[in-house]
Enzyme design. Sequence first.
Site, short mmCIF file in Angstrom:
data_model
loop_
_atom_site.label_atom_id
_atom_site.label_comp_id
_atom_site.label_asym_id
_atom_site.label_seq_id
_atom_site.Cartn_x
_atom_site.Cartn_y
_atom_site.Cartn_z
N ILE A 34 0.83 -1.21 0.00
CA ILE A 34 0.00 0.00 0.00
C ILE A 34 0.86 1.27 0.00
O ILE A 34 0.34 2.38 0.10
CB ILE A 34 -0.99 0.05 1.18
CG1 ILE A 34 -0.26 0.00 2.52
CG2 ILE A 34 -2.03 -1.04 1.06
CD1 ILE A 34 -1.14 0.41 3.70
N SER A 35 2.17 1.11 -0.11
CA SER A 35 3.07 2.26 -0.05
C SER A 35 3.12 2.98 -1.39
O SER A 35 3.57 2.43 -2.39
CB SER A 35 4.47 1.79 0.35
OG SER A 35 5.43 2.80 0.09
#
Length: 213
Positions: free
Chosen positions: A14-15
């Site tokens: 999710i970065s």
Amino acid sequence: MGARPVIEYYFSLISLWSYVGSRRLQSLAQKHNAQIIYKPVDLLHLFSVSGGLPVKQRSPQRQAYRFIEMQRWRSIRDIPLVLEPKHYPADPSLAHRVLLAAISELGYDSEAVHEFARRGLETVWANEEHIADPGTILRVADESGLHGSRLLNRAESDGALAEEEKALTKEVVEKHYFGAPMYVYRGEPFWGQDRLEMLDEVIESGREPILRK
């Protein structure tokens, strides 16, 4: 001939900035015949113990500047990037465990492992899909060349994979790293995808690493 370069890569699916640098990292690894050691971690926990904040908890000024930077880097890296994906944030743990299961079967040098790591990030930031959804993970794994159903079943049932993700998160905390992506070469950390050019130069030059006290 010297030893093959090894890059430890702490990241989360999710970065945002892991995604922005994902293609550049893989091209850098190909250029230097470097091995990427994928280390998916719990990014929100890392924030909680290192002074970072989830995006929505940051000040309006920081959120506004992040929005500008996203557009700059979208152009610089020449990548598709959804500025406000509808399924962000989401829990990437199941997808992380699929990645770890794939690595345990195929190794870090598997092209399918590289593909899943990259496509997993694209799922959130380019395709605006739900990285926590098992069906989405299954499809991304299959499209990456993995045996999606077997790996997903392992990720859902094998407690050792969950423990491995926890151990990697503990590892990154104990090393006093504080965000993602974090690239580590010969013990020298490079935080953020905008340090990839620095990493490239260090591998190219062969200089001694700069280490912390």
